[in-house]
Write an enzyme that holds these catalytic residues in place. Structure first.
Site, PDB file in Angstrom:
ATOM      1  CD1 TRP A 176      10.160  49.873  18.142  1.00  0.00           C
ATOM      2  CD2 TRP A 176      11.965  51.143  17.654  1.00  0.00           C
ATOM      3  NE1 TRP A 176      10.481  50.572  19.244  1.00  0.00           N
ATOM      4  CE2 TRP A 176      11.557  51.271  19.064  1.00  0.00           C
ATOM      5  CE3 TRP A 176      13.002  51.492  17.334  1.00  0.00           C
ATOM      6  CZ2 TRP A 176      12.367  51.911  20.017  1.00  0.00           C
ATOM      7  CZ3 TRP A 176      13.919  52.212  18.182  1.00  0.00           C
ATOM      8  CH2 TRP A 176      13.437  52.533  19.495  1.00  0.00           C
ATOM      9  CG  ASN A 177      16.191  47.611  18.615  1.00  0.00           C
ATOM     10  OD1 ASN A 177      15.374  46.977  18.424  1.00  0.00           O
ATOM     11  ND2 ASN A 177      17.236  47.675  19.191  1.00  0.00           N
TER      12      ASN A 177
ATOM     13  CE  LYS B 142       3.559  42.299  17.230  1.00  0.00           C
ATOM     14  NZ  LYS B 142       3.865  43.762  16.899  1.00  0.00           N
ATOM     15  N   PRO B 143       6.740  41.833  13.090  1.00  0.00           N
ATOM     16  CG  PRO B 143       7.156  42.622  10.906  1.00  0.00           C
ATOM     17  CD  PRO B 143       6.340  41.445  11.596  1.00  0.00           C
ATOM     18  CG  ASP B 144       7.406  48.334  16.042  1.00  0.00           C
ATOM     19  OD1 ASP B 144       7.303  49.348  15.191  1.00  0.00           O
ATOM     20  OD2 ASP B 144       7.014  48.404  17.312  1.00  0.00           O
TER      21      ASP B 144
ATOM     22  N   GLY C 104      12.273  42.600  22.965  1.00  0.00           N
ATOM     23  CA  GLY C 104      11.404  43.863  23.297  1.00  0.00           C
ATOM     24  C   GLY C 104      11.567  44.025  24.902  1.00  0.00           C
ATOM     25  CB  SER C 105       9.670  46.187  26.872  1.00  0.00           C
ATOM     26  OG  SER C 105       8.269  45.496  26.978  1.00  0.00           O
TER      27      SER C 105
ATOM     28  CG  LEU D  24      13.132  40.349  28.207  1.00  0.00           C
ATOM     29  CD1 LEU D  24      12.590  39.699  29.486  1.00  0.00           C
ATOM     30  CD2 LEU D  24      12.101  40.394  26.981  1.00  0.00           C
TER      31      LEU D  24
ATOM     32  CB  CYS E 239      19.076  45.203  23.334  1.00  0.00           C
ATOM     33  SG  CYS E 239      19.799  44.209  22.042  1.00  0.00           S
TER      34      CYS E 239
ATOM     35  CD  GLU F  74      16.578  49.380  27.813  1.00  0.00           C
ATOM     36  OE1 GLU F  74      17.582  48.667  26.951  1.00  0.00           O
ATOM     37  OE2 GLU F  74      15.637  48.559  27.986  1.00  0.00           O
TER      38      GLU F  74
END
Length: 532
Positions: A172-173, A196-198, A247-248, A270, A303, A401
């Site tokens: 999403w960022n 698959k977007p957020d 992502g994470s 990540l 990120c 983070e």
């Protein structure tokens, strides 16, 4: 990155949606998602105000299966489409994104809460990436003659075939950059994409896909599903021929494990705990301005943004004073124009993380030099750009983070200490080095454990150098985007070797022993002649 948006902020007064974001547009974009007609719906909210924004369909695992089936049919003809035609489509897409950028900027701000300046950088990014791959794909993907096993007798060619259907999971960022840039390379390589977007920023991703179809992309080649990773992530992994995930780190580890089980490739960008090193000969004013641009774009939800600042003790006080002064002058707020310097956080969970990290640090002795508080008067998810010092290892944000507008400042005695402290993390995504001496700064940069290191810049220099690879080391991920790596990872290399006249086995009239001697002599001659 999959985020729980169940806890909604309290709605407050703020700017209404821009005129470009009509109900008809939002409904049309939502209808682009792959889901059953009677699909469950989810409502997203605007970070600026907490008010409802979009009503989106939720895809099921069965929807994902059907979507991949359509994509496989479309991919066969797309792979057979000449690269020259793919190039024409992508260059038309480039023009459409630039021409319709105001619509994209409005969508990004409405869904993400970032400033218009930060949103515009995503438009720039997509312009650069689409032009780059449109004009370089043929060079990367075309047949290449390779050195044969036996000079003159072995004709060897390397071919590149698309993987098939690539799954792209985008966060999403950076809803336009992360949705489109990885997809562009996958499409140019001849793949179909199921993305698959957020859900929070799905409209921006759907808008990007819509423009690609307007540019001429054949039906079914790029499709999107919406939903939680816990619900449809397994179906994506079970169907994909390759997985691209941003992502994470925790989710990335699980994806890497699942990809290994299926023996498919995965590229993972990540987390990070990025460091900036200010050398003792740095221009203090420029470095302080650079630190502002390194730490607070997109409210720190980037990120590659900087969360750790290491400053030579000899200039630390002067640097900190300049940095704090600039930070306190930043204009924070919600506006669909270029008047703001810092926007909103995107989700309540991100605000919770930022608040908890800062409160934990302060309770354990950290000193707040700027910021350190929420701004509910501006909107439900605003947090001031924050500078901390006296941060110690027992504080959560020392090693973890934050992903928000928060940076910790540390001093150091010599360059060896600065490099060691910058490298004292399992992450290795991005870093920054500042000095008046470019050669000295580049030498320090080469010692930093990070996939990209910028000299006298925060992150944009490396990010925008799309001819070079970008990605993380260590816990910051696997694989690279941009450059040759960014498109070749979406292909399967194939070697075709045509042996003519004579191979490695002896002719009928020569004994194996004699043949072995002849080949041994030939190898010695080739080595002596300097042959590779």
């Amino acid at each position: 990155m999959v985020t729980d948006h169940a806890t909604r902020p309290t709605a407050v007064r703020g700017p209404g949606l821009p005129a470009s974001l009509t109900p008809a547009l939002l409904e049309r974009l939502a209808a682009r998602a792959s889901a059953a007609p009677d699909a469950a719906r989810v409502t997203t909210t605007s970070p600026y105000t907490g008010a409802p924004l979009a009503d989106l369909p939720v895809s099921t695992p069965e929807d994902v299966d059907v979507t991949f089936a359509r994509a496989r049919v479309a991919q066969k003809s797309w792979a057979a489409t000449p690269i020259a035609e793919r190039k024409r489509i992508l260059l038309r897409y480039h023009d459409l994104v630039l021409a319709r950028q105001d619509e994209a900027l409005d969508l990004m701000q409405a869904e993400n809460g970032k400033t218009r300046r930060d949103a515009f950088l995503e438009v720039v990014d997509i312009g650069i990436v689409s032009r780059y791959y449109a004009r370089n794909a043929a060079k990367y993907l075309g047949p290449k003659r390779r050195r044969g096993a036996i000079p003159l007798l072995t004709h060897t060619t390397e071919l590149r075939h698309p993987k098939g259907v690539v799954a792209v999971v985008s966060p999403w960022n950076y809803p336009l950059s992360m949705a489109a840039s990885d997809t562009i390379a996958a499409l140019m390589a001849g793949n179909a994409v199921v993305q698959k977007p957020d859900t929070q920023t799905a409209l921006t991703a759907l808008w990007s896909m819509d423009l690609m179809y307007e540019a001429g992309l054949p039906a079914g080649v790029w499709q999107m599903v919406l939903g939680r990773g816990s619900s449809i992530g397994g179906a994506l992994m079970d169907n994909a021929d390759y997985m691209m995930f941003t992502g994470s780190t925790a989710t990335g580890r699980q994806i890497a494990s699942d990809a290994g089980r299926r023996l498919i490739g995965a590229s993972l960008e990540l987390g990070g705990k990025n460091a900036m090193i200010v050398l003792d000969d740095a221009d203090i004013e420029k470095a302080a301005e650079g630190a502002v641009n390194a730490c607070f774009p997109s409210a720190g939800q980037l990120c590659v943004s900087i969360e750790r600042l290491y400053v030579a003790e000899s200039i630390r006080d002067r640097f900190v004073a300049a940095f704090v002064a600039r930070t306190k002058k930043l204009k924070i707020g919600a506006a669909y124009d270029y008047s703001m310097d810092v926007g909103s956080l995107t989700t309540p969970s991100q605000l919770k993380t930022v608040t908890e990290h800062v409160d934990d640090a302060v309770s354990k002795g950290a000193t707040v030099l700027a910021g350190g508080r929420t701004r509910p008067d501006l909107g439900p998810l605003f947090y001031e750009p924050t500078i901390l010092t006296d941060v110690t290892p027992d504080m959560t944000l020392h090693d973890h983070e934050t992903f928000g507008p928060v940076v910790s400042v540390y001093g150091y005695r010599d360059v060896d200490e600065a490099v060691a402290r910058a490298n004292s993390t399992p992450y290795g995504l991005n870093a920054s080095v500042w000095s008046r001496n470019g050669a000295r700064a580049r030498a320090v940069a080469a010692r930093v454990h990070a996939g990209t290191v910028n000299v006298n810049e925060a992150f944009a220099a490396a990010w925008g150098s799309v001819d070079a690879p970008m990605g993380g080391m260590g816990d910051s991920g696997l694989g690279r985007r941009h450059g040759a790596d960014g498109i070749l990872k979406y292909t399967e290399p194939q070697t075709v070797a045509h042996q003519r006249l004579q191979g490695f086995y002896p002719p009928a009239r020569i004994s194996p022993e004699t043949w072995a001697g002849l080949l041994t002599g030939a190898l010695k001659v080739m080595k002596a002649a300097g042959m590779r």
